[in-house]
Scaffold this motif. Structure first.
Motif, PDB file in Angstrom:
ATOM      1  N   UNK A   1      33.122  38.438  41.053  1.00 22.25           N
ATOM      2  CA  UNK A   1      31.987  37.577  40.697  1.00 22.25           C
ATOM      3  C   UNK A   1      31.943  37.384  39.178  1.00 22.25           C
ATOM      4  N   UNK A   2      33.021  36.861  38.637  1.00 23.43           N
ATOM      5  CA  UNK A   2      33.163  36.665  37.192  1.00 23.43           C
ATOM      6  C   UNK A   2      33.847  35.324  36.947  1.00 23.43           C
ATOM      7  N   UNK A   3      33.706  34.808  35.726  1.00 24.17           N
ATOM      8  CA  UNK A   3      34.480  33.629  35.322  1.00 24.17           C
ATOM      9  C   UNK A   3      35.401  34.027  34.169  1.00 24.17           C
TER      10      UNK A   3
ATOM     11  N   UNK B   1      35.683  25.186  35.655  1.00 24.71           N
ATOM     12  CA  UNK B   1      35.326  23.767  35.511  1.00 24.71           C
ATOM     13  C   UNK B   1      34.025  23.487  36.270  1.00 24.71           C
ATOM     14  N   UNK B   2      33.866  24.073  37.454  1.00 27.40           N
ATOM     15  CA  UNK B   2      32.649  23.854  38.243  1.00 27.40           C
ATOM     16  C   UNK B   2      31.417  24.370  37.502  1.00 27.40           C
ATOM     17  N   UNK B   3      31.503  25.571  36.949  1.00 28.32           N
ATOM     18  CA  UNK B   3      30.356  26.107  36.201  1.00 28.32           C
ATOM     19  C   UNK B   3      30.053  25.261  34.972  1.00 28.32           C
ATOM     20  N   UNK B   4      31.089  24.706  34.350  1.00 26.62           N
ATOM     21  CA  UNK B   4      30.868  23.821  33.200  1.00 26.62           C
ATOM     22  C   UNK B   4      30.056  22.604  33.636  1.00 26.62           C
TER      23      UNK B   4
ATOM     24  N   UNK C   1      38.125  44.396  31.701  1.00 29.15           N
ATOM     25  CA  UNK C   1      36.889  43.711  31.295  1.00 29.15           C
ATOM     26  C   UNK C   1      37.126  42.219  31.042  1.00 29.15           C
ATOM     27  N   UNK C   2      38.187  41.672  31.633  1.00 33.72           N
ATOM     28  CA  UNK C   2      38.537  40.269  31.389  1.00 33.72           C
ATOM     29  C   UNK C   2      37.423  39.336  31.874  1.00 33.72           C
ATOM     30  N   UNK C   3      37.149  38.290  31.109  1.00 34.76           N
ATOM     31  CA  UNK C   3      36.192  37.270  31.550  1.00 34.76           C
ATOM     32  C   UNK C   3      34.744  37.659  31.313  1.00 34.76           C
ATOM     33  N   UNK C   4      33.858  37.063  32.092  1.00 40.35           N
ATOM     34  CA  UNK C   4      32.417  37.234  31.899  1.00 40.35           C
ATOM     35  C   UNK C   4      31.728  37.078  33.254  1.00 40.35           C
TER      36      UNK C   4
END
Ligand code: MN
Ligand code: MN
Length: 296
Positions: A6-8, A77-80, A263-266
């Motif tokens: 559950x990260x981007x 891209x979707x979250x953007x 810890x990659x991404x957010x």
């Protein structure tokens, strides 16, 4: 199988200025012929369908790992698009106040009539993504050539979308994907070189503009993000490093194959409700549901 987190892939900066027309342009990078849905589905089907894979295992592993990464690109891209559309109409649950009046001239009306001011699997004109964008011929050389072309086309469209908007959320996403897509172009060039001996990397960059021209891309390259291909599995798909190695054709730095850092991404953004669209639900329904679930 896919294991989902559950990260981007990168944190996306929030802005105070929604931009529904930028969201419509960015749709090309999601559901367009050269968009992320196309790269995901091309590499996914090519990997499912690869016959005799034990004879060509490094190529299978390369395509499979890149396919998995493309899922994260669709997500980004979707979250953007979702963030560009957040707050794009007036937050007012009273329909008589015409809360959608301001957004009605935005280019893609599906964004608020058929969706909750969110992304759709369509291109910048609202045309649905379709399966004819997938090329999986069963011939390794043809598929790799197609993938090289697909990534070059994806890059050209990203540059044009970047040039269409100064919105920092859109530019952060595009900057990162220019770097990762650039890596994919080089990866397919290296794969073709290993197969044929032809120095495909000499064609690069296509289009003739360096990632260094984009501030939002430059910082990821300074961080070495153009050099690291990731193994998207705890232990499978482990032989892609047989192809992804040696010097990068643009700066000569060493290419490496490794696992994603822990810890990659957010965290995936949790965006505000849009009550004028009853998204997620109207206030009375939410209260009633909470009661039935025993929540406060
Ligand atoms: Mn991609
Ligand atoms: Mn790609």
């Amino acid at each position: 199988m896919i294991l989902r987190l559950d990260r981007i892939l990168i944190p996306l900066p929030k802005t105070d200025s929604p931009d529904p027309n930028a969201a419509a342009a960015v749709q090309e990078l999601l559901g367009g012929k050269y968009g992320e849905m196309s790269t995901l589905m091309n590499y996914t089907f090519q990997s499912f369908n690869m016959r005799g894979r034990n004879q060509i295992r490094p190529f299978y592993d390369l395509v499979a790992n890149i396919a998995a990464e493309e899922y994260g690109h669709i997500e980004l891209v979707s979250y953007t698009i979702n963030m560009l559309l957040t707050g794009a109409s007036k937050r007012n649950p009273d329909p008589a106040s015409a809360p959608l009046d301001e957004i009605k001239n935005a280019r893609n009306s599906y964004h608020w009539i058929a969706a909750g001011q969110t992304a759709l699997p369509v291109d910048s004109q609202g045309n649905p993504w379709n399966g004819t964008f997938v090329t999986a011929t069963g011939n390794l050389k043809m598929d790799l050539l197609f993938n090289f072309h697909l990534e070059c086309g994806a890059r050209a469209n990203k540059i044009r979308a970047y040039e269409s908007t100064s919105n920092p959320t859109a530019r952060a996403m595009i900057g990162f994907l220019l770097v990762r897509g650039g890596l994919h172009i080089v990866a397919y060039a290296k794969a073709l070189e290993k197969l044929s001996g032809v120095p495909v990397g000499k064609l690069l960059p296509i289009p003739d503009i360096s990632n260094k021209k984009f501030p939002e891309a430059r910082k990821h390259e300074e961080n070495g993000e153009h050099l690291r291909l990731y193994q998207y599995s705890p232990q499978d798909y482990a032989q892609a490093g047989v192809i992804w190695n040696g010097p990068h054709p643009e700066d000569g730095k060493e290419c490496t194959f490794q696992h994603l850092p822990k810890d990659y991404g957010a965290p995936a953004p949790d965006l505000e409700p849009e009550p004028q669209l009853t998204a997620p639900l109207d206030a009375d329904t939410l209260k009633d549901m909470a009661k039935k679930l025993g929540a406060k």
